[in-house]
Design a protein around this motif. Structure first.
Motif, short mmCIF file in Angstrom:
data_model
loop_
_atom_site.label_atom_id
_atom_site.label_comp_id
_atom_site.label_asym_id
_atom_site.label_seq_id
_atom_site.Cartn_x
_atom_site.Cartn_y
_atom_site.Cartn_z
N UNK A 119 0.81 -1.32 0.01
CA UNK A 119 -0.09 -0.05 0.07
C UNK A 119 0.89 1.07 0.03
N UNK A 120 1.94 1.26 0.84
CA UNK A 120 2.81 2.45 0.84
C UNK A 120 3.48 2.82 -0.47
N UNK A 121 4.03 1.79 -1.18
CA UNK A 121 4.53 2.02 -2.63
C UNK A 121 3.46 2.30 -3.50
N UNK A 122 2.24 1.79 -3.42
CA UNK A 122 1.15 2.25 -4.27
C UNK A 122 0.86 3.83 -3.78
N UNK A 123 0.72 4.17 -2.66
CA UNK A 123 0.68 5.79 -2.35
C UNK A 123 1.76 6.76 -2.85
N UNK A 124 3.11 5.96 -3.00
CA UNK A 124 3.95 6.86 -3.25
C UNK A 124 3.97 6.99 -4.87
N UNK A 125 3.05 6.23 -5.47
CA UNK A 125 2.88 6.38 -7.00
C UNK A 125 1.47 7.10 -7.27
#
Length: 342
Positions: A49-55
């Motif tokens: 989820x954190x990686x997706x939010x950074x994108x």
């Protein structure tokens, strides 16, 4: 009066017929966990989820192919329960990400019919749309299936073969709202390769192999509620149960991580063929060819058109023989668009 349903046979379809498929499915984090248990899927945008939010996304969506399997599975009792083979795909587009809590349902329209010369079966073309609980279309695709006839004396329908595009153009691709790869973390994603590092014509051997197990395939078909007889009933065809073609697609896509870790999001399915049957015990290997590159309007986001090939135990090489037919060890030939950082 019988209360059971034997499914549709070839003579039951008519051009323009619209079929509302039963049993909507609400997806959760369980689908993500099971998908990652079935396949060595490691693309970071779907894992974190954190990686997706950074994108730029609110959180990690369900893997694109997991959403495809859910929508596809809804169609099986009406489209391919009595199928001899699923023959191909075209004009597939992922239009919206699917998130935990979304409820998916499927609708198909018959757009083509052609009876085979033996009079025992025919090919049915359908355009399927998967929608969420708000009625928004999340994905759509065309597939064609060879289906048995129930009544061999039933008259052949007028032949209608749909005119399908060989490939989607980049302006037909839908980039998820908010997607932004300008601050993309290549270390967390697992590879340093950007969009510009890939050349048209380049072939990438994904190196690794996975042996298909009967138990995993049966779990997958049940997970996606795919009830096709050829996958469940060992007596439904000579040669034993067929491995669900989508299982092969997901396995090959997962293997493609090694060399295409940054091809994060599938947005288009140009075409595909299940070239030969797959059975438990077969070892799948995969390779990809870069067919095209295009820029998108989203910040830092490029698109690669890729040909993904799965074979039984063989690395990159010839696909077809002199007769133009796929070689017997070729399982899958898939043409798709993916988004990656520029």
């Amino acid at each position: 009066m019988s209360k059971t349903n034997s499914g549709y046979f070839f003579e039951d379809y008519t051009i323009g017929q619209v079929i509302e498929h039963a049993v909507p499915r609400t997806v959760s984090g369980g689908e993500r966990a099971l998908y990652h248990a079935l396949y060595p899927a490691r693309h970071a945008l779907y894992s974190s989820d954190e990686f997706a939010r950074s994108c730029g996304l609110p959180n990690a969506p369900l893997d694109d192919l997991a959403a495809f399997h859910v929508v596809f599975g809804k169609t099986v009792p009406d489209i391919s329960l009595n199928a001899l083979a699923n023959l191909g795909y075209a004009e597939g587009r992922w239009l919206l990400p699917v998130y935990a809590g979304d409820t998916l349902r499927s609708t198909s329209e018959v757009i083509g019919l052609k009876q085979n010369s033996n009079g025992k079966s025919g090919v049915v073309w359908v355009r399927t749309k998967g929608t969420n609980q708000r009625g928004d279309v999340v994905l759509e695709y065309v597939r064609w299936v060879m289906v048995r006839k129930r009544d061999l004396d039933a008259p052949a329908p007028e032949t209608v073969i749909p005119d399908l595009a060989n490939a989607l153009s980049v302006d037909q691709l839908v980039v998820p709202e908010g997607l932004n790869f300008t601050n993309y973390d290549f270390t967390l994603a697992g590879e340093p390769h950007r969009w510009a590092d890939y050349a048209v014509g380049e072939v990438i051997d994904h190196v690794d192999g996975v042996t298909i197990e009967e138990a995993e395939h049966m779990l997958a078909t049940r997970l996606w509620q795919n009830t096709a007889k050829v996958h469940f009933d060992a007596g439904a065809r000579d040669g034993g149960r067929l491995i669900y073609g989508g299982h092969v697609i997901s396995m090959a896509r997962a293997l493609s991580f090694n060399g295409l870790a940054n091809a994060q999001i599938i947005v288009g399915l140009n075409g595909g063929a299940h070239a030969n049957p797959c059975h438990a015990g077969d070892t799948i290997r995969a390779w990809s060819e870069v067919l095209d590159r295009a820029e998108t309007s989203a910040p830092g986001v490029g698109a690669l058109r890729l040909r993904l090939v799965a074979t039984k135990g063989r690395n990159a090489g010839a696909l077809k023989g002199e007769d133009g037919r796929y070689l017997p060890d070729v399982l899958l030939d898939l043409d798709y668009w993916a988004l990656m950082p520029m």
